[in-house]
Write an enzyme that holds these catalytic residues in place. Structure first.
Site, short mmCIF file in Angstrom:
data_model
loop_
_atom_site.label_atom_id
_atom_site.label_comp_id
_atom_site.label_asym_id
_atom_site.label_seq_id
_atom_site.Cartn_x
_atom_site.Cartn_y
_atom_site.Cartn_z
N LYS A 296 0.85 -1.19 0.06
CA LYS A 296 -0.07 -0.01 0.04
C LYS A 296 0.74 1.25 0.12
O LYS A 296 2.16 1.26 0.12
CB LYS A 296 -0.96 -0.04 1.27
CG LYS A 296 -2.04 -1.10 0.92
CD LYS A 296 -3.44 -0.68 1.02
CE LYS A 296 -4.22 -1.71 0.59
NZ LYS A 296 -5.46 -2.22 1.77
N ARG A 330 -3.89 -9.97 4.44
CA ARG A 330 -4.20 -10.10 3.04
C ARG A 330 -2.98 -9.37 2.27
O ARG A 330 -2.92 -8.39 2.46
CB ARG A 330 -5.45 -9.20 2.52
CG ARG A 330 -5.97 -9.25 1.26
CD ARG A 330 -7.21 -8.11 1.38
NE ARG A 330 -7.50 -7.95 -0.13
CZ ARG A 330 -7.11 -7.23 -1.19
NH1 ARG A 330 -5.99 -6.46 -1.01
NH2 ARG A 330 -7.62 -7.51 -2.54
N1 HH2 Z 1 -7.59 -3.75 0.14
C1 HH2 Z 1 -7.70 -3.65 -1.33
C2 HH2 Z 1 -8.82 -4.36 -1.75
N2 HH2 Z 1 -9.72 -5.30 -1.03
N3 HH2 Z 1 -10.08 -5.94 1.18
C3 HH2 Z 1 -9.95 -5.79 2.46
N4 HH2 Z 1 -10.59 -6.57 3.28
N5 HH2 Z 1 -8.78 -5.05 3.07
C4 HH2 Z 1 -7.95 -4.43 2.16
O1 HH2 Z 1 -7.07 -3.72 2.84
C5 HH2 Z 1 -8.44 -4.48 0.78
C6 HH2 Z 1 -9.52 -5.11 0.31
C7 HH2 Z 1 -7.00 -2.81 -2.37
O2 HH2 Z 1 -5.71 -3.89 -2.89
P1 HH2 Z 1 -5.83 -4.42 -4.06
O3 HH2 Z 1 -6.87 -5.13 -4.26
O4 HH2 Z 1 -4.57 -4.98 -4.46
O5 HH2 Z 1 -5.74 -3.26 -5.26
P2 HH2 Z 1 -7.05 -2.70 -6.27
O6 HH2 Z 1 -8.10 -2.36 -5.26
O7 HH2 Z 1 -6.53 -1.66 -6.81
O8 HH2 Z 1 -7.40 -3.85 -7.16
#
Ligand code: HH2
Length: 350
Positions: A296, A330
């Protein structure tokens, strides 16, 4: 009537000994003998007044009656999630079936690539696979229902019969939750804590699945425009507490809920660091706690590293989480996280 709120933030974790296991020196968070804490920060908030003091476990356990309910929630054993016992930290591997995710957008947009990536993460030791098809990074545009279903369903359908790891569906949409559950998803993960889609509460209840309630302030498009809190840790805690109550009223028991402070979702660097440092407080909500700190932007904010170069910071954040007893991490980098956890866990047991 006073609207005073009380919070307990477990601190001073120590390794079990025969004495401590007998309960004389510490309190066990979430029913875990390996999560013994000798002391806690007791926080009282009354309007804008916040009082904090460190209390010993003995003082806490013989404290006033109002503490008893909170202490019971803090120490109660957590139910398994999707068949997985919560007696050691679990690793949730991220699979983004998106063109625009912040760290791996476009790499796994094709179903074949997403499926292969999920199988790879499972082989590296992921306990859960979190499949999402809508980026919720700061500034992201929403994806419509048909497009999200088109991206995500073939991946869930292909993986469900092939993997041992339970599948989690990362979505804000009730219809995606419903279809994914039918296709074999075992966990719902909603970064809006079932607030984005008016049908989500009821659909989540109907599926009977466990749900991750994540805190976010604002919508992905605008959430990083000057986020503000009175006290970020306590405000996030209260907000999650209110979402748990809304879920309970809709028929989802607390034992089926997980909470997540939502690192990076409507938070400045200082907010994220405060949440990371104090995340043991969330055990007081009586649910398992999930942490999503992997790659992040706060790591970039501290070090200048771009999303690809944030693995060392991600591992540091993961260990900060498990040191505070958080149950699920995660992460994008499963093998590296497993290695960090192996060293952490072995040294704790030594
Ligand atoms: N962060 C992201 C997406 N889903 N779900 C939970 N429970 N907690 C988190 O911190 C969280 C989440 C963002 O990360 P990522 O899926 O890699 O990125 P993007 O939203 O750009 O797909």
């Amino acid at each position: 009537m006073s609207d005073k709120s009380i919070y307990i933030r477990p601190t001073a974790r120590f390794a079990p000994t025969a004495d401590a296991a007998a309960g004389s020196l510490g309190f066990a968070v979430a029913g875990r003998r390996d999560l013994l804490f000798a002391a806690a920060e007791l926080i009282e908030r009354d309007g804008s007044e916040i009082a904090r003091r460190i209390v010993s476990a003995a003082e806490l356990c013989s404290g006033p009656l109002q503490l008893a309910g909170l202490l019971e929630r803090l120490t109660r054993r957590r139910d398994p999630v999707a068949g997985l016992a919560l007696d050691r930290p679990l690793v949730m591997g991220v699979v983004n079936v998106t063109p625009d995710s912040f760290s791996d957008g476009g790499r796994y947009l094709a179903a074949d690539a997403a499926i292969a990536h999920a199988l790879q993460l499972e082989a590296e030791g992921a306990d859960i696979l979190d499949i999402g098809a809508e980026s919720t990074r700061p500034g992201a545009e929403p994806v419509d229902l048909q497009e999200e279903l088109r991206r995500v369903m073939p991946v869930i359908e292909a993986l469900a019969p092939r993997v041992r790891a339970p599948l989690s569906i990362d979505t804000r949409k009730a219809e995606v939750m419903r279809r994914a559950a039918r296709a074999g998803a075992a966990l719902l993960n909603d970064v809006s804590a079932l607030t984005h889609d008016p049908a989500a509460l009821q659909v989540a209840a109907e599926t009977g699945l466990p749900v991750v309630l994540m805190h976010a302030q604002g919508d992905p498009r605008t959430m990083q425009d000057d986020p503000r809190y009175d006290d970020v840790v306590l405000d996030v805690y209260d907000w999650l507490g209110a979402r748990i109550e809304a879920c309970e009223r809709a028929g989802i028991p607390r034992s089926r809920l997980l909470v997540d402070p939502g690192i990076g979702f409507g938070k400045t660097l200082a907010h994220n660091l405060a949440l990371l440092g104090a995340s043991s407080i969330f055990h007081g909500l009586g649910c398992a706690v999930l942490l999503g700190a992997s790659r992040k932007s706060f790591i970039g904010g501290l070090t200048g590293a771009d999303a690809q170069g944030r693995l060392p910071g991600s591992l540091a954040a993961a260990l900060l989480g498990v040191a505070q007893g958080l149950q699920i991490l995660r992460v994008h980098d499963v093998a590296a996280t497993r290695q960090a956890l192996a060293v952490w866990e072995a040294s704790r047991g030594a």
